[in-house]
Structures are given as C-alpha cells and as structure tokens.
Design a protein around this motif. Structure first.
Motif, short mmCIF file in Angstrom:
data_model
loop_
_atom_site.label_atom_id
_atom_site.label_comp_id
_atom_site.label_asym_id
_atom_site.label_seq_id
_atom_site.Cartn_x
_atom_site.Cartn_y
_atom_site.Cartn_z
N MET A 155 3.62 1.10 -16.62
CA MET A 155 2.51 1.35 -17.35
C MET A 155 1.38 1.97 -16.26
SD MET A 155 0.43 -0.94 -19.87
CE MET A 155 1.75 -1.16 -21.08
N ALA A 156 1.40 1.45 -15.06
CA ALA A 156 0.24 2.04 -14.15
C ALA A 156 0.60 3.17 -13.71
CB ALA A 156 0.17 1.21 -12.84
N ASN A 157 1.99 3.67 -13.59
CA ASN A 157 2.28 5.12 -13.11
C ASN A 157 1.95 5.98 -14.33
OD1 ASN A 157 4.94 6.85 -13.61
ND2 ASN A 157 4.00 7.03 -11.62
N THR A 158 2.11 5.64 -15.56
CA THR A 158 1.75 6.53 -16.68
C THR A 158 0.41 6.87 -16.83
OG1 THR A 158 3.71 5.83 -17.74
CG2 THR A 158 2.20 6.88 -19.07
N SER B 41 -2.41 10.30 -16.03
CA SER B 41 -3.31 10.73 -17.06
C SER B 41 -4.64 10.63 -16.72
CB SER B 41 -3.05 9.76 -18.20
OG SER B 41 -4.16 10.26 -19.13
N MET B 42 -5.06 9.66 -15.67
CA MET B 42 -6.35 9.41 -15.11
C MET B 42 -6.60 10.58 -14.37
SD MET B 42 -6.15 5.35 -15.20
CE MET B 42 -7.91 4.90 -14.91
N LEU B 43 -5.72 10.82 -13.35
CA LEU B 43 -5.87 11.72 -12.24
C LEU B 43 -5.81 13.41 -12.70
CD1 LEU B 43 -3.13 10.33 -9.79
CD2 LEU B 43 -5.63 10.57 -9.08
N SER B 44 -5.40 13.42 -13.92
CA SER B 44 -5.26 14.61 -14.46
C SER B 44 -6.80 14.71 -14.92
CB SER B 44 -4.39 14.72 -15.39
OG SER B 44 -2.91 14.81 -14.97
N GLU B 45 -7.28 13.74 -15.58
CA GLU B 45 -8.51 13.86 -16.36
C GLU B 45 -9.55 13.81 -15.52
OE1 GLU B 45 -10.87 11.61 -19.74
OE2 GLU B 45 -8.95 11.01 -19.61
N LYS C 50 1.93 10.59 -5.69
CA LYS C 50 2.96 11.64 -5.07
C LYS C 50 3.41 12.60 -6.23
CE LYS C 50 5.14 8.25 -1.80
NZ LYS C 50 6.23 7.26 -1.66
N ASN C 51 3.70 12.23 -7.37
CA ASN C 51 4.04 13.04 -8.65
C ASN C 51 2.85 14.19 -8.86
OD1 ASN C 51 6.51 11.79 -8.86
ND2 ASN C 51 5.79 10.70 -10.53
N ASN C 52 1.62 13.93 -8.29
CA ASN C 52 0.64 14.76 -8.71
C ASN C 52 0.30 15.57 -7.59
OD1 ASN C 52 -2.68 15.15 -9.36
ND2 ASN C 52 -1.42 14.58 -11.18
N GLY C 53 1.04 15.31 -6.64
CA GLY C 53 0.96 16.12 -5.31
C GLY C 53 -0.32 15.81 -4.45
N LYS C 54 -0.88 14.85 -4.58
CA LYS C 54 -2.04 13.92 -3.90
C LYS C 54 -1.67 12.97 -2.95
CE LYS C 54 -5.40 15.52 -7.36
NZ LYS C 54 -6.60 15.18 -8.33
N ALA C 55 -0.56 12.86 -2.44
CA ALA C 55 -0.31 11.90 -1.38
C ALA C 55 -1.06 12.14 -0.27
CB ALA C 55 1.34 11.87 -1.13
N GLY C 56 -1.56 11.25 0.04
CA GLY C 56 -2.59 11.52 1.61
C GLY C 56 -3.97 11.62 1.02
N ASP C 57 -4.31 12.43 0.10
CA ASP C 57 -5.58 12.61 -0.45
C ASP C 57 -6.28 11.41 -1.26
OD1 ASP C 57 -5.29 14.94 0.75
OD2 ASP C 57 -4.54 15.98 -1.10
N VAL C 58 -5.55 10.83 -2.24
CA VAL C 58 -5.93 9.69 -2.92
C VAL C 58 -5.71 8.38 -2.42
CG1 VAL C 58 -5.93 8.47 -5.25
CG2 VAL C 58 -5.84 11.00 -5.05
N LEU C 59 -6.53 7.31 -1.80
CA LEU C 59 -6.04 6.33 -1.33
C LEU C 59 -6.01 5.18 -2.14
CD1 LEU C 59 -9.41 6.09 1.35
CD2 LEU C 59 -6.91 6.79 1.67
#
Length: 327
Positions: free
Chosen positions: A219-222, A226-230, A253-262
């Motif tokens: 559920m956290a992944n889903t 959504s929250m990262l997109s918004e 990782k799926n959002n392509g933000k590994a290393g950018d989002v702590l």
C-alpha cells in the motif's frame, strides 16, 4: 443381650471411625499434593502480536522465545500473531482463546488502540495479568471500561522526531516532503506522525501530503507513487514504519528518483539496516524490537509474583539509526 448389643454397636462405631480416618488421610495428602503442584507450576504467558509477516514482529517473537529458553524454569510461553495489521477480529479472538486456555498473563501489541480494550477487560476480569506493549491502548477507552493496563514501550513521538530532525539537516527551509502514516486508530501511528510534523515545522519544511498506508509495504508503494506524481518537487518521504519505507523506496526507484528523494522509516528491521548501509534509506528509529516483548514478559512475571504491586507505565529506549551508527 443388651450388653452384647451395646458392645456390637461400639465396635461398629469404632470400625466406621477407623474407616473415615483412613479415608481422610489420603484425601488430605491429595489436597496437599495439589497445593504443592499449584505452587510449583510455572506460569504460562501468551505473547499476542500484530502481523508476523512484518519483520519487526518476527524479530520480537524470536527475542521472546530466546528469553523463555534462557528462563525455561521460570515460565512457559505461547506466541501468537495475526495475518496482517488490520485483522482486528482475529486478534480479539486470540485474546479470548488464550484466556480460555488458562494462561496466567497476556503481553499484547494491539493492532488497534481502541478495539482491543473490551476483550482485554474481560481477560482482566478472568484474573489474567495484561501488559500492553508497542502500541499504547487508548486512555479514554481504558477509563470507560474501568480498567488499568500498564504500557511498556518507547516514546514514539520522540523517536519519530529524532528521525525527522536528522532528515531536516539534509534539507533546506521551504522544501517539500510527504508522510506515510500508520493506522490512524493506533496510538503509535498517531505519535509518530506528530513527531514527524514537529520536526518539519521546526525546520520550516512543508508537508505536501500525509496519508495512511496502514503499515503495509504494498500500500505504501502504491500511495507513494501517486503522491510523487502529484507532488513532483518532493525531496523526502517520512514513513511511520520500515515496511512502508521499503514500499516508498520501490516507488522512488520506479519513479526514476532514486538518490533524489530521501527516505526515513521507523523500526530498524534488517532489510532497512542494509538499505541504510547501501545509501538507499537515510535513517530509521530502533525501538529494540528483540527486547520489547521481553520487557513486557518480565513485568508480567513481577506482577504474578506481586499481584498487589502498583500498575505503572514503563518507557523503553528508542534510538536514531544512521549509516554512521551502522559502521
């Protein structure tokens, strides 16, 4: 003839008395034996946890089992858990089953701070010692049910604030973050959210969104996706437990933000320890899950020995875990 009858009656009375005395002696001995057995019988303690699929609770179970093995002459242990964090009806049923089986004490990490109180009141009325660990029972409900149940566990708000403060040092004022909350009817979930909020407010960091993933990784992944997109400007995710932190990590990782989002979590499970070492998760809080049930068990044993002892909450340690700590 009368003398003969009197003699016969006397003999009969003496015989009956002899028989009664001979019967009474073994009965007394049996009673004494039962008392001795009762005195020598080891107390049985039931540990009732939340989901054993969560590494935190499997670690808790192992810690309790190790303690029992080291003190096998002092008590017996029954370990129970539920399928997932939301299976309240099964946890209530476990309380009732343990009472019916004749346990002397229940040490419980309740899945809900309110829903378990009536079942635990019935356990107390049945003479069972009850110790609350991990997630504190709601004080208003306890008062309404007219019972006292001591809490053994950490200050979740303080622990979350430690994690939030550490994260804030890596950010700057005005940055945006999102929060993955636990179950909102759980005291520890509420306290961790408040700790995160206090730390962000102090650092002038904006919480762009805060939603409950109910302690669950999937559920956290889903939700995180959504929250990262918004909220594309988000710089960090604060997760109220490590399972949700791992779900957030997969989303980043799926959002392509590994290393950018702590990412930060809470619980210090093995998978998150490794992720911290690998630089994928920034920090977590260690509430020493392997010892948390042990603290509760030891308190229960003390109350079984001293039933008139005053019931008091006991605070346990919670520590910040970072890459520096794990070196």
């Amino acid at each position: 003839m009368n003398q003969f009858r009197k003699g016969t009656r006397l003999a009969l009375v003496l015989t009956i008395c002899g028989l009664l005395l001979s019967c009474a002696e073994p009965a007394d001995n049996a009673a004494k034996s039962n008392e001795e057995k009762s005195e020598n019988q080891k107390p049985k303690i039931a540990l009732i946890m939340k989901s054993l699929a969560n590494d935190f609770f499997s670690t808790m179970a192992k810690g309790a089992e190790t303690h029992q093995q080291e003190h096998s002459d002092e008590y017996e242990l029954v370990v129970n858990g539920i399928k997932d964090e939301r299976d309240l009806s099964r946890q209530v049923a476990l309380v009732e089953e343990m009472v019916a089986s004749g346990v002397d004490a229940i040490v419980i990490a309740p899945a809900d701070s309110k829903a378990l109180v009536p079942a635990l009141r019935r356990a107390r009325e049945a003479g069972v010692v009850v110790i609350n660990i991990d997630n504190k029972l709601d004080q208003e409900i306890l008062e309404a049910e007219k019972i006292e149940i001591p809490f053994v566990g950490p200050d979740n708000k303080a622990g979350a604030k430690k994690v939030g403060d550490y994260l804030a040092k890596q950010l700057k004022a005005g940055d945006e973050v999102i929060v993955l909350e636990g179950i909102r009817t759980s005291f520890n979930g509420t306290q961790r959210r408040l700790g995160f909020e206090e730390a962000m407010k102090a650092a002038d960091i904006k919480i762009a969104d805060s939603q409950s993933a109910q302690w669950e990784m999937s559920m956290a992944n889903t939700l995180a996706l959504s929250m990262l997109s918004e909220h594309p400007k988000v710089k960090a995710i604060l997760a109220a437990n490590d399972s949700m932190a791992l779900g957030a990590l997969a989303a980043v990782k799926n959002n392509g933000k590994a290393g950018d989002v702590l990412i930060v979590g809470f619980d210090n499970i093995a998978a998150v320890q490794q992720a911290i070492k690998d630089g994928q998760i920034l920090a977590t809080a260690d509430q020493h899950g392997d010892q948390l049930a042990v603290y509760g068990i030891e308190y229960a044993l003390n109350l079984l020995k001293e039933p008139q002892a005053k019931l008091e909450d006991r605070e346990t340690p919670v520590d910040l875990v970072t890459a520096e700590v794990l070196k």
